[in-house]
Design a protein around this motif. Structure first.
Motif, mmCIF file in Angstrom:
data_model
loop_
_atom_site.group_PDB
_atom_site.id
_atom_site.type_symbol
_atom_site.label_atom_id
_atom_site.label_comp_id
_atom_site.label_asym_id
_atom_site.label_seq_id
_atom_site.Cartn_x
_atom_site.Cartn_y
_atom_site.Cartn_z
ATOM 1 N N ASN A 25 1.737 9.232 -6.169
ATOM 2 C CA ASN A 25 2.007 10.650 -5.950
ATOM 3 C C ASN A 25 3.270 11.101 -6.658
ATOM 4 O O ASN A 25 3.320 12.209 -7.190
ATOM 5 C CB ASN A 25 2.055 10.951 -4.458
ATOM 6 C CG ASN A 25 0.667 10.921 -3.866
ATOM 7 O OD1 ASN A 25 -0.135 11.803 -4.125
ATOM 8 N ND2 ASN A 25 0.349 9.880 -3.118
ATOM 9 N N VAL A 61 -5.507 6.066 3.088
ATOM 10 C CA VAL A 61 -4.940 7.170 2.301
ATOM 11 C C VAL A 61 -5.261 6.977 0.827
ATOM 12 O O VAL A 61 -5.722 7.901 0.139
ATOM 13 C CB VAL A 61 -3.409 7.261 2.521
ATOM 14 C CG1 VAL A 61 -2.790 8.226 1.528
ATOM 15 C CG2 VAL A 61 -3.107 7.700 3.931
ATOM 16 N N ILE A 119 -4.063 15.051 -0.366
ATOM 17 C CA ILE A 119 -3.142 14.056 0.191
ATOM 18 C C ILE A 119 -2.774 14.402 1.632
ATOM 19 O O ILE A 119 -2.669 13.516 2.490
ATOM 20 C CB ILE A 119 -1.895 13.891 -0.728
ATOM 21 C CG1 ILE A 119 -0.950 12.800 -0.231
ATOM 22 C CG2 ILE A 119 -1.116 15.169 -0.878
ATOM 23 C CD1 ILE A 119 -1.340 11.465 -0.744
ATOM 24 N N ILE A 145 0.910 4.429 -2.751
ATOM 25 C CA ILE A 145 0.845 5.865 -2.460
ATOM 26 C C ILE A 145 2.058 6.579 -3.022
ATOM 27 O O ILE A 145 1.942 7.605 -3.701
ATOM 28 C CB ILE A 145 0.765 6.088 -0.930
ATOM 29 C CG1 ILE A 145 -0.535 5.510 -0.396
ATOM 30 C CG2 ILE A 145 0.864 7.567 -0.601
ATOM 31 C CD1 ILE A 145 -0.630 5.538 1.103
ATOM 32 N N LEU A 191 0.826 -1.206 0.000
ATOM 33 C CA LEU A 191 0.000 0.000 0.000
ATOM 34 C C LEU A 191 0.862 1.258 0.000
ATOM 35 O O LEU A 191 0.572 2.226 -0.714
ATOM 36 C CB LEU A 191 -0.924 -0.018 1.216
ATOM 37 C CG LEU A 191 -2.020 -1.069 1.144
ATOM 38 C CD1 LEU A 191 -2.676 -1.263 2.504
ATOM 39 C CD2 LEU A 191 -3.072 -0.687 0.112
ATOM 40 N N ALA A 192 1.943 1.216 0.782
ATOM 41 C CA ALA A 192 2.837 2.367 0.811
ATOM 42 C C ALA A 192 3.417 2.605 -0.570
ATOM 43 O O ALA A 192 3.539 3.748 -1.025
ATOM 44 C CB ALA A 192 3.954 2.139 1.817
ATOM 45 N N LEU A 210 -2.676 3.092 5.494
ATOM 46 C CA LEU A 210 -2.241 3.326 4.116
ATOM 47 C C LEU A 210 -3.390 3.105 3.145
ATOM 48 O O LEU A 210 -3.578 3.871 2.197
ATOM 49 C CB LEU A 210 -1.066 2.410 3.794
ATOM 50 C CG LEU A 210 0.227 2.768 4.519
ATOM 51 C CD1 LEU A 210 1.232 1.635 4.423
ATOM 52 C CD2 LEU A 210 0.824 4.037 3.933
ATOM 53 N N PHE A 218 -3.435 12.041 4.951
ATOM 54 C CA PHE A 218 -2.415 11.626 5.914
ATOM 55 C C PHE A 218 -2.760 12.082 7.325
ATOM 56 O O PHE A 218 -2.518 11.357 8.285
ATOM 57 C CB PHE A 218 -1.038 12.154 5.493
ATOM 58 C CG PHE A 218 -0.317 11.218 4.574
ATOM 59 C CD1 PHE A 218 0.321 10.095 5.081
ATOM 60 C CD2 PHE A 218 -0.289 11.422 3.210
ATOM 61 C CE1 PHE A 218 0.975 9.210 4.243
ATOM 62 C CE2 PHE A 218 0.354 10.546 2.365
ATOM 63 C CZ PHE A 218 0.991 9.435 2.880
#
Lengths: 915, 915
Positions: A835, B830, B732, A831, A827-828, B827, B736
């Motif tokens: 981005n 997000v 974003i 992101i 998942l990280a 996550l 977060f």
């Protein structure tokens, strides 16, 4: 002859747009300009041999009433049709009009032109046709309108009882000028300026570049005026408001140059000699340098395409050219990435470990009962194949392709602006006529249409999903049945057979639904009764895109994100229909399956669509038409003189709009961008396809279709938005493919957190969980004796691919800490990737200016030049009036004397004269 | 008198833009139009009492050379300055020019105007000033240029040795018209049309709306022409190219109406009577209905603002109005969300559990040695406060505010288009002069500038970060020192004292650096030597924004995302400077600290900037100026006659551009959008601030500044991009904040996966890990005897907030499975939040059309009307020429006879005459 040729240039330039005049007469887009696919210009004049045929109308006469009538005064039973059709699919439109007519009865016959359109399209639906008399009146009124607008008409001399009868139209010069003015068409003027040459280093670089590029340039005669640009401006005829009534006695003497006047001197007194020959060979050049496969490596002669077919088609080919060109770097990088996979396959530790028989991983059976335990090393092939597409270079490639998509769109924006500048489209506004009848519709009238729309689209979605689900069920059942077969040969080929047949079924379903959805989208859009043609087109495109996109990508999405994720675990499998276990991915990972799915659907779709739909079916239709015509000719034997050009052109297929062409390319763009992380060769295959596609389309446009009515457009419209939306969507899709479908993240996590040595050794062991063979549910344990007996002596030896707690843990078979850790990492990564790529895209879009610098400079220079020319003109005019005024004695002088240098003397003068 | 007033309208309209003429003479933006802040129009005429003073130039004469010279022929030692300054900060520009001059020596004195600018700005730096003689020549040349351009000049009668001497300029009517034409300024014509009235239900709704809105509308006299729009078009004077040389003998008779001619009859023959009074009271209305605090609840009279100050300032206030208006719904929703927090604080299980003393959680000490173990229930207050801002409604509010930002931008886009339509800006193009000297600069000349730029910006970033780090160190050390203090009073207030002082230090640092960065950004931009004024402004804004944004948000980012994340765990803390433990968040969570930080910085910044920088400092400056003037007046006593209006205006402060105003608002927009998830009351505070800000700015513009030079602009330029970028960034950031700073996700995870009952009971226990007190590193264990003795008997009772394995687990103090699970959930949230909001934003932006429907219709109608008027004009012209031609006998007739109805007769005629 010179004068004639000069005129030919401007005339060619303007007649292309003449259809607008006809539209304003209430005859929407059904009249085409003459097509000359064989470059034969001989038959294209009126019987006087001087006036050029600009448009041809066809009246279809019905056979069953065979009364002969004098043409021109009362043609009975005629139906108006078209030679060169506009971009309106004829077959579909008849449904459309029927639907529309049904939607608002009583609105018909509001005005002659409007009804004409309806009747012209009414196709074979006999009940909706008006009476013979009505038809005749309508035709008369229409022709009267044409005459009133200043067009000249010529009819066939011989009178036929039935079949097509042709009426030729000639648009005289003043009429063209007048319409050009109303449509704000810019035409080149005498004034020209040199384009700025780069100097020094830049100059020599561009010379070298030009030399290198030489073999790829199409041979267009006399293109050496590249470095001069003629200033363009709107024509400015100052027509009186009553000009719609006069008669033209047009003679081809020099006087015609007087009648069209550009605000800053139309370029006709001192025309560049190259233009003359250029235009006579325009069609020839298109044939030789564009519409042939042997020219595949060359740039397209876009300016000629635009001159011959109009801006809209010109922009399509320009866009296709830019897209194809930009696919070249993408293909090269794709090949390199694939090459990296090939080169590293023998050193990749995980696939080596998988192939290593000494490691001896015994895996849980792939089906209940009939299947046995199996050794992981037997899946060595797929593991190695998997590495070709699933390696770290793929991540780089996904980022690269996301930026490539942005770059492509930015590049196209610039190209579009350059084109609209060099094609003088900078000032055009789209101004459309829409019938007032539609304006009157309230939301109550529209509600049923919208309701049907929404429900139909939902139904289509359901259809697509059930097709996908059907194929899944097919795969599950067939593989289960084949696994139960006693024949070991059958058993060993289960996966290959099932995958291959399932993908082919998928492909066939996609192709069939594609055609259906195309038709349904048209039908649904017509139910909405959009106000304008552009509006109609946009809605149609959006609907068709939505449906076709879902259709093409649903199975791919399934394989990428859902397959194998609902299969459960050994001892607790998920079953469908109580009996069949949900399918799992191949041992090498889901990515290889995604890759197979993607490549087969992409290649299959392109090959079949190109060969069957774009070559085969038109050929077939032509054959059928020819047979039919032959049949009718044999029974009648009325044809006496050799067929005219328009007879030949009438036999060609009608142009059905650019939507299918764009749609095909957009869906392809999806293959290139959306799932590119799983199949780096996609750009290469797209490139190969497009190189052929350009020439195929060119051939089709030049030789197989009636010459389409030119439509002005300054951009590719909604397609740009769709492309840009797909570009954005591709970022998140690729992020998910890399992090969830590929093994990239688990490998990283293993290497940097779990691995003792910091290498990949032991990765396979890490990805496999333990299963206690005594935990099989009753009846699901394998019933083969061979390996089983060995295994039951070692209860924990059976493995399966998942991150779960081992049987000896207190929460046996629950997701382990690794599972959550890897999930968090995946998942990280999503992101981070999303981005990062979005940010880079913004930077790329921001760094590349939308308007090229050279164009900006040229625009400034043109503006300055225009002001100069304008001031000079005004001065001349002023002097003329002054000289006239000085000689005039009837006005009383004295109160205001004109002084040449004074403030704004011309208008001072004017006020004196009028006030 | 009527004629004069009529003229006043157009004149007012055009003089505003007259500065462009001066620019084209090479005198960039240093001349202002006359300012009339007291609405006193009496002193604003030349000594003849008829010609209006449009601009005033000021020459500063140096004191030290007190030779008296006849003014006009040789004023020695004069320095040109300005009365109403353009948007160029004077103090800064002098540095700028010095820097520029230093960058390219020898480029000076390229042409008179250019040098003039340099000298005009050269401030007090004596060495760079040219010799007296040179100055005089320059001034003479400049004035000659003005005369040549057709301007009229009046000088002071009395001659002063030093101090400001004024030169008044009058721009006569024909000159205005000529310039208006070159600048493509559209002016209203006689032709008007009725705006479409809605009918039926819509009409009655809009009537009700208008009535409800009545009290909020400013009282602008004679605005009942709202429903008619006058067709506007470019003026069209047809000047000769030689017109720059003639002399104007301007007399205010009726003849002036002849000299300006609009293509479609300028609206001056039949002017709407209301315009007359409107313009004479324009300034009065601005005073009464705009620039006073008691009008805070009213709409702004934007049209008048634009007429008085020009489009650029008009757009600023329109933007501010739209922003403030849209803050109202945001504030209401924010209050509701906060209210939800207040209402549920007594039923929120986690905060109840935290306050429950019976649960008896003994927490690890907050500092080494000096601190003791403590009971969690003592942190009850922060837990309850936390809930006010950290509750599920906040998530909804974050989504709402992200969409609100998109809505705001879309709404502004529409408003901008409406304004540019009603202000007739649709066709303007920005065409700027840039000196050729700059063009010649190669990359070698620019390199040092860029290098200094990059390194300076990096240095500033470093400065900001070290300021933030300094405050962190302050907090760590002071709290450690205070904890060691023997006084229990001090000890108990550690957190409050330290937080409060630290935030105030932060605020002061931010305010100081803000001012420094503003100046540095100007300096850096000038080093880059941008080519045009727009270019300069854009680069300046970008730099200033980047620096000020970093400055304002760095401490907030630290608290939101970094604070407490590097503190380590009991037994293994992270130390800075070997001695001080990294700070942790308050027991209630980091969100409450973020909230405090945000609210104090936001409120403090607004209050201090509004009060000190916008009110205090200008007042102080004025006082200083007045004292200085008084001093000089006392020593000289030369003033004899009463001060003229321009003397009074000269005493006002110069206008320093809109950049600071916009910047303040944009930074505020950041508080409202970026971290709104942590502080739902931010929109409310922003609203309160802006309501005052509008009137404060209005007062400043009307009464405290010289009337700025009007600048045309059709949009707010780069600010829109910055706003849109911040809107995207806020998505974003909020994602977060919600997932990482707030406790939203852990609560969800607990409730749906770990909780036995499905409620929140036991959540606090779940978030606390166990610590074995025997694991303290030597010397870090608390040295107080009280609780410690009890605890050492129960080794596992000490808790700390983290998800780690308990001491009895095999991997003690490692991150537990819960940690990874919560992390994955965070996550995933997000990704979900970001993509959902982005998708919704796209939908919102797509659903709202950029151009309002009514404007679209009006544009179409205007176009049609224009064509009609144009055709009528042409016909008249044709008839005039025809009548002249008929009477003319000198040309040989016969070969071409004119027939009235023929194609394009006028130009046929022309060709005959000229060819």
């Amino acid at each position: 002859h010179l004068v004639l040729s000069k005129r030919a240039f401007i005339s060619e330039y303007l007649t292309v747009y003449f259809t607008f005049l006809l539209i304003s007469l209430g005859f929407p887009q059904v009249v085409g300009s003459t097509s000359t696919p064989q470059c034969n210009t001989e038959g294209l004049y009126f019987s006087d041999g001087r006036r050029k045929v600009d448009y041809v109308l066809v009246f279809h006469q019905r056979r069953h009433s065979s009364i002969r009538c004098p043409v021109g005064t009362s043609v009975s039973q005629d139906r108006l049709s078209i030679v060169s059709n506009g971009n309106f699919p004829q077959s579909v439109s008849s449904d459309a009009v029927a639907g529309r007519g049904g939607g608002m009865p009583g609105e018909e016959a509001a005005n002659a032109g409007e009804v004409f359109m309806e009747l012209g399209f009414a196709g074979g639906s006999e009940p909706t046709e008006p009476a013979d008399h009505e038809m005749r009146l309508i035709r008369q009124e229409f022709e009267a309108n044409l005459l009133e607008a200043g067009l000249e008409i010529e009819r066939d001399k011989e009178v036929k009882a039935h079949g097509p009868s042709f009426t030729r139209l000639h648009a005289p010069w003043p009429v063209l000028c007048r319409e050009a003015e109303f449509l704000k068409i810019k035409v080149p003027t005498k004034t020209s300026y040199e384009l700025k040459e780069e100097s020094g280093f830049g100059s020599s670089m561009s010379t070298i570049w030009r030399k290198l590029n030489q073999p790829f340039q199409p041979k267009v005669p006399h293109q050496d005026h590249e470095r001069t640009k003629f200033l363009s401006h709107y024509t400015h005829t100052h027509t009186n408001t009553q000009t719609h009534k006069h008669k033209h006695t047009h003679t081809h003497t020099h006087t015609h140059t007087d009648s069209c006047y550009n605000l800053v001197n139309l370029q006709h007194d001192n025309i560049h000699p190259h233009w003359l020959s250029l235009f006579s060979v325009c069609c020839q050049v298109l044939h030789e340098e564009w519409a042939r496969y042997s020219a595949f490596y060359k740039y397209q002669p876009i300016d000629l395409v635009r001159k011959y077919f109009g801006e809209k088609i010109g922009l399509y080919f320009a866009w296709l050219g830019v897209y194809t060109q930009l696919l070249i770097p993408a293909s090269i990088v794709g090949i390199i990435v694939f090459g990296y996979g090939v080169a590293t396959v023998d050193t990749d530790i995980p696939s080596l470990e998988m192939c290593d028989e000494r490691l001896n991983f015994t895996m849980c059976p792939l089906c209940d009962g009939a299947c046995d335990f199996w050794q992981l090393s037997t899946a060595c092939g797929t593991a190695r194949a998997s590495h070709l597409f699933d390696n770290p270079a793929t991540v780089f490639f996904a980022i690269f392709m996301s930026l490539w998509a942005v770059l492509f769109l930015e590049h196209w924006k610039r190209r579009q602006i350059s084109l609209s500048f060099s094609w003088d489209l900078t000032g055009i506004e789209e101004d459309e006529v829409h019938t007032t009848a539609i304006d009157k519709l309230t939301w109550k009238d529209r509600l049923p249409g919208y309701f049907i729309n929404v429900s139909s689209i939902l139904f289509m979605f359901g259809l697509t999903f059930s097709a996908v689900f059907g194929v899944i069920v097919y795969r599950i059942t067939v593989s289960a049945l084949m696994a139960m077969s006693p024949d070991p040969e059958t058993k060993s080929n289960v996966r290959v057979t099932v995958t291959a047949t399932a993908v082919i079924i998928n492909l066939v379903v996609i192709l069939i639904l594609d055609e259906i959805y195309g038709a349904v989208a048209v039908w649904l859009t017509e139910l909405e009764i959009p106000k304008t043609e552009t509006n109609f087109e946009e809605r149609l495109i959006l609907k068709a895109f939505l449906l076709k996109f879902m259709n093409a990508y649903a199975p791919i999405f399934y394989v990428a994100f859902f397959k194998g994720r609902f299969a459960g675990r050994p001892g607790n499998y998920v079953y469908v229909f109580n009996d069949y276990r949900m399918e799992e991915c191949a041992p090498g990972g889901c990515l290889i399956e995604l890759c197979i799915q993607l490549s087969i659907i992409m290649l299959g779709k392109q090959l079949i669509q190109n060969n069957i739909f774009e070559i085969g079916i038109p050929k077939l239709k032509k054959l059928v038409r020819a047979l039919k015509d032959k049949g009718s000719a044999e029974t009648e034997k009325e044809e006496e003189r050799p067929p005219q050009q328009w007879n030949l052109d009438h036999a060609l297929a009608a142009f059905e709009g650019l939507t299918p062409e764009y749609m095909e390319m957009i869906i392809q763009f999806g293959f290139v961008s959306l799932f590119v992380a799983s199949f780096p060769l996609a750009p290469l295959f797209a490139l190969l396809n497009n190189v052929i596609e350009i020439r195929l389309d060119a051939k089709k446009f030049v030789t197989e279709l009636r010459r389409p009515v030119a439509i002005r457009a300054k951009d590719i419209g909604i397609w740009y938005n769709i492309l840009s939306g797909m570009g954005k969507f591709s970022v998140i899709i690729n992020a998910f493919v890399i992090s969830f479908t590929s093994d990239f993240i688990p490998r990283l996590v293993y290497q940097y957190t779990y691995s003792q040595t910091g290498t990949m050794h032991g990765f396979i062991d890490y990805t496999l969980s333990y299963f206690n063979v005594s935990n099989f549910k009753p009846g699901t344990a394998p019933n083969t004796p061979f390996l089983t007996s060995i295994l039951y002596s070692c209860v924990f030896c059976s493995r399966y691919k998942d991150y779960r707690e081992p049987p000896w843990s207190p929460d046996a078979y629950q997701f382990s800490k690794q599972y959550w850790c890897v999930l968090a990492a995946r998942l990280a990564f999503v992101i981070l990737f999303q981005n990062l790529v979005m940010f880079l895209s913004l930077v790329v879009a921001w760094v590349i200016p939308d308007v090229p610098k050279t164009i900006m400079e040229q625009l400034k220079r043109e503006k300055k030049l225009l002001v100069d020319v304008f001031l000079r003109e005004e001065k001349e005019k002023f002097q003329l009036i002054q000289s006239l005024f000085a000689k005039d004695t009837t006005l009383q002088p004295g109160s205001h004397t004109l002084q040449p240098g004074q403030g704004v003397p011309q208008l001072g003068l004017r006020t004196v004269l009028l006030g």
